[in-house]
Structures are given as structure tokens and as C-alpha cells.
Design a protein around this motif. Structure first.
Motif, PDB file in Angstrom:
ATOM      1  N   GLU A 138       0.818  -1.214   0.000  1.00  0.00           N
ATOM      2  CA  GLU A 138       0.000   0.000   0.000  1.00  0.00           C
ATOM      3  C   GLU A 138       0.856   1.270   0.000  1.00  0.00           C
ATOM      4  OE1 GLU A 138      -3.736   1.728  -0.417  1.00  0.00           O
ATOM      5  OE2 GLU A 138      -3.221  -0.395  -0.368  1.00  0.00           O
ATOM      6  N   ASN A 198       1.081   3.945  -3.089  1.00  0.00           N
ATOM      7  CA  ASN A 198       0.777   5.359  -2.877  1.00  0.00           C
ATOM      8  C   ASN A 198       1.935   6.259  -3.296  1.00  0.00           C
ATOM      9  OD1 ASN A 198      -1.710   4.628  -1.855  1.00  0.00           O
ATOM     10  ND2 ASN A 198      -1.097   4.793   0.287  1.00  0.00           N
ATOM     11  N   THR A 199       3.154   5.846  -2.951  1.00  0.00           N
ATOM     12  CA  THR A 199       4.333   6.646  -3.293  1.00  0.00           C
ATOM     13  C   THR A 199       4.542   6.692  -4.795  1.00  0.00           C
ATOM     14  OG1 THR A 199       5.377   6.055  -1.187  1.00  0.00           O
ATOM     15  CG2 THR A 199       6.802   6.960  -2.909  1.00  0.00           C
ATOM     16  N   GLN A 228       1.969   8.852  -6.433  1.00  0.00           N
ATOM     17  CA  GLN A 228       2.194  10.265  -6.101  1.00  0.00           C
ATOM     18  C   GLN A 228       3.306  10.860  -6.948  1.00  0.00           C
ATOM     19  OE1 GLN A 228       3.037  11.219  -1.920  1.00  0.00           O
ATOM     20  NE2 GLN A 228       4.550  12.691  -2.646  1.00  0.00           N
TER      21      GLN A 228
END
Length: 228
Positions: free
Chosen positions: A134, A138-139, A142
Motif C-alpha cells: 500500500e 501510494n508513493t 504520487q
């Protein structure tokens, strides 16, 4: 282990703080700096490539629920190829925190596209090992940012498409010639000319030979397809 000021700043740029800082140190350590007591990032590159692939495959699948596999595959390739990885690495200034041997440093290793791309994969793997899928997803999403939502519907490789166009018409493969190289060593600019045996040609300028070749091929292909 306590991270250096530079690596702490890098954590801020990617938006992730490591629970096990040694993973980040390993991710930015090139094989030219490895030793019996210092691991390099090669094994992490292997894992990071797979994590990135899963993140992008999932993102593309949900971004366009009507797209066929034939449409998704070139988009996927555009987002995970070395050029995209190196571009993201430059965006987060990964090159400034790489741990390189003297010879690699003197040869401009911090700016090498392949080295930056490999290190970016290693950083993704380090985040995955440190926090799980997760945080890694997300990183990645982004720092890839709008690249995912704006990837062209037809992100096929322009050089391959142009070669196929020529072969379908019994022509020899197109040729690519470097017309100019300008700018400093750390930021060169290349002008490339692509030409078919039938005489049609286009030129393009970009910060890498491959990108300039792709742009020239795309421009020529667009003109040829516009005629047909």
C-alpha cells in the motif's frame, strides 16, 4: 541507523519516511560502492521492477475500464520503461543522493539514465519491503503524478511503428542520424534525423538520443499516415 541530512531531504521529496533506514541506504548504493560490509541495490532493482509493474497495471486497469489489452499494453510500457523511471528519478533529485564509486562518479554516473532508472526501481522495492504494498503504491502514484492519467491512448513505440510501416511497403528499415549535439555534458541536447529509403524524413530535438529518435519517428509517421 541514522540517515544523513541529504537522505532525510530525499524522504521528504518522495513523501515516505523509512522505519528501516538501512533499506533506503541500500537502495541508493550503486554496485561500484559495494563491499563485503555494504550491499548494493541490484537485488532491490529486481524486486522494484515487479512492484512498479503491478502498481501501474492496476492503475491503468481501473483508470480505463473499457480499454482492451492491446490498448493497455503500450500505455503500461510507456509508464515503466527506463526513460520514464529516469525522468521520475530526476524529478525527485535521486541522483544527488546516490552512493557511487570514484570511477562512476567521475564518468557522470549521477546523470546516467540507466543508473537513475535502476536506482528508482530499488527505491520502490525498499519502500515495499519497509512498509508493504500500500505505501509503495501510494508513493509510486504520487511521484508519477499526471503521467498515469495523461499517458496517450496510443502509446506505442514510434520507432517500431515506423519500421512496421516501411516493411509493409517493402522498404528497408528507416535510418537515424545524429545531426547535432549541443549543451553541456550534464544536459546534452540531441537533434536526430530519421529518413526512409523513399526519401521522406523528419528531424526532432530532445535531451536524449532515444527520445529524439522517438519524436522524429512519431512526426514522420504522423505525416505519412496523414497522407494515406
Amino acid at each position: 541507523m541514522k540517515l544523513s541530512t541529504e537522505l532525510k531531504a530525499f524522504e521528504g521529496r518522495i513523501g515516505y519516511q523509512f522505519s528501516e533506514p538501512e533499506l533506503l541506504v541500500r537502495a541508493v548504493t550503486h554496485s561500484s560502492m559495494s563491499s563485503e560490509t555494504r550491499d548494493d541495490n541490484q537485488r532491490l532493482e529486481f524486486l522494484g521492477d515487479r512492484v512498479l509493474g503491478l502498481v501501474m497495471a492496476e492503475a491503468l486497469l481501473f483508470a480505463d475500464r473499457s480499454a482492451s489489452e492491446g490498448q493497455l499494453a503500450p500505455r503500461f510500457n510507456a509508464l515503466v520503461r527506463k526513460e520514464a523511471l529516469a525522468d521520475v528519478a530526476r524529478q525527485v533529485d535521486l541522483g544527488t543522493v546516490l552512493k557511487l564509486g570514484r570511477s562512476e562518479m567521475l564518468s557522470g554516473g549521477r546523470r546516467k539514465e540507466a543508473l537513475l532508472a535502476d536506482a528508482m526501481e530499488a527505491v520502490i522495492a525498499a519502500i515495499y519491503l519497509d512498509g508493504g504494498f500500500e505505501p509503495a503504491r501510494n508513493t509510486v502514484l504520487q511521484i508519477w503524478g499526471k503521467r498515469v492519467s495523461t499517458v496517450k491512448a496510443d502509446a506505442r513505440d514510434a520507432k517500431t511503428a515506423l519500421q512496421e510501416w516501411a516493411q509493409a511497403r517493402k522498404q528497408t528499415p528507416p535510418t537515424y542520424d545524429e545531426l547535432r549535439r549541443e549543451g553541456p555534458d550534464h544536459a546534452p541536447v540531441f537533434t536526430i534525423k530519421v529518413q526512409l529509403a523513399s526519401g521522406e524524413s523528419e528531424t526532432a530535438t530532445a535531451g536524449s538520443k532515444r527520445q529524439a529518435e522517438q519524436m522524429a519517428a512519431q512526426a514522420l509517421l504522423a505525416r505519412l499516415e496523414g497522407k494515406s
